[in-house]
Write an enzyme that holds these catalytic residues in place. Sequence first.
Site, PDB file in Angstrom:
ATOM      1  N   ARG A 187      43.094  38.665  40.339  1.00  0.00           N
ATOM      2  CA  ARG A 187      42.688  39.206  39.040  1.00  0.00           C
ATOM      3  C   ARG A 187      41.315  38.711  38.557  1.00  0.00           C
ATOM      4  O   ARG A 187      41.020  38.766  37.368  1.00  0.00           O
ATOM      5  CB  ARG A 187      43.735  38.911  37.945  1.00  0.00           C
ATOM      6  CG  ARG A 187      45.087  39.622  38.146  1.00  0.00           C
ATOM      7  CD  ARG A 187      44.943  41.137  38.040  1.00  0.00           C
ATOM      8  NE  ARG A 187      46.217  41.823  38.020  1.00  0.00           N
ATOM      9  CZ  ARG A 187      46.859  42.284  39.110  1.00  0.00           C
ATOM     10  NH1 ARG A 187      46.337  42.124  40.320  1.00  0.00           N
ATOM     11  NH2 ARG A 187      47.999  42.932  38.992  1.00  0.00           N
TER      12      ARG A 187
ATOM     13  N   GLU B  63      45.722  39.469  30.299  1.00  0.00           N
ATOM     14  CA  GLU B  63      44.971  40.185  31.322  1.00  0.00           C
ATOM     15  C   GLU B  63      43.980  41.195  30.717  1.00  0.00           C
ATOM     16  O   GLU B  63      42.883  41.364  31.253  1.00  0.00           O
ATOM     17  CB  GLU B  63      45.967  40.901  32.250  1.00  0.00           C
ATOM     18  CG  GLU B  63      45.352  41.343  33.552  1.00  0.00           C
ATOM     19  CD  GLU B  63      46.303  42.194  34.380  1.00  0.00           C
ATOM     20  OE1 GLU B  63      46.975  41.622  35.236  1.00  0.00           O
ATOM     21  OE2 GLU B  63      46.357  43.412  34.189  1.00  0.00           O
TER      22      GLU B  63
ATOM     23  N   SER C 230      50.311  45.108  32.753  1.00  0.00           N
ATOM     24  CA  SER C 230      50.749  43.716  32.552  1.00  0.00           C
ATOM     25  C   SER C 230      49.874  43.094  31.473  1.00  0.00           C
ATOM     26  O   SER C 230      48.649  43.156  31.560  1.00  0.00           O
ATOM     27  CB  SER C 230      50.557  42.899  33.829  1.00  0.00           C
ATOM     28  OG  SER C 230      51.313  43.429  34.872  1.00  0.00           O
TER      29      SER C 230
END
Length: 363
Positions: free
Chosen positions: A171, A354, A248
């Site tokens: 990520r 995120e 998410s």
Amino acid sequence: MSETGSKLDIQEYVPLAPFTTLAIGGPARFFARARNEDQVRAGLRFAERSGCPVFILGGGSNLVVSDLGFSGLVLKIELAGIDGLQNKNGELISAAAGEEWDSFVRQCTDHNLAGIECMSGIPGTVGATPVQNVGAYGQESGEVIHSVRVLDRTTLSLEDLTNSQCCFKYRTSLFNSAAKERYIIVRVCYLLRPGGKPSLQYQDLQRYFAGSAVAPSIQDARKAVLEIRRSKGMTLDDGDADCRSAGSFFKNPIVNPETADEAERKAQSAGTIASNATIPRFRTASGEDKLPAAWLIENAGFHKGYSVGRAAISTKHSLALVNRGGARAQEILELMQQIQDRVWTMFGIGLHPEPIFVGFNRE
Ligand code: EPU
């Protein structure tokens, strides 16, 4: 089809909620759609002259926009065009940043190109995928990106960055770390495997295909991923509030095994989890443990559907925060804070969001 011309149509006070999958957010002071590189440059020059900040908008699937909106220019990247699909034996496929990601994946799987089939159904645009090294069901975009064409915000010139220059990790990439805000991604080039086998490492996929007599094709893998994502509320299905999310909301924390042990002991001794219960762990290549944030959230005492005003935890997946209709960004933030605080108290593990937050400091 790429358009020519650098003339940019700049609108004012454009509501941003319709451009985000969370459907939340106030207006952009200025808003423009860039359909080619010259229009991107024109946008940057306009912002420079006006002394205002620029926010680069893709598909809006990983954003939390403030209720007050954004006080600068929102430049929506709509550069289009896919090259290489028709090449015989060709494996280098490049797509402009504004192409819709899932449509690109579908076209590649239709051409029997392997490497991104497990990333089917992810909302957003091609240009956003390198930024947070988007990944799902055992594949990460950084594994198949050959190079990324960027426009340097300071020099306004184009540059091709190689895969290793992009520094892909879970990520993260150059684009959301060391060189945050420096580049605008205009094109991404992928190295795919013509006629390759689909990647079926992820447990959910193995379960899906268990007992199937024939080896699944690339197209079968895409179909399976789409079904699994739908069951978790991770696709954009109109009318289903559970899908009005930013995917998410937290990253899965990656910690060293001692920290994971300590979190386990803390939770066991406080009775948060049973004395013989363990935290699920996925060992990474670097020897660290990736802990499922969704599990931590549930075991900290939050149930699916838990809400703060019109913001809630999805009823299908504990990692997605959803807008049940009319939620304000402030409610999402309050829910986020409650979750972070309780997971920290119960496990001593920090959860990091995120999505990208836009307009919260009134830039
Ligand atoms: N789990 C729960 N409750 C739930 C869902 C999951 O406790 O409601 C626990 C289970 O222990 C499960 C584990 O979490 O085994 C992992 O769940 P899942 O397979 O659904 O994956 P995830 O870790 O929650 C990650 C990505 C997703 C990606 C899936 C599949 C992150 C932050 N998220 O989710 O990516 O689709 O794996 O590969 O890494 C996104 O980034 O927006 C995204 C959707």
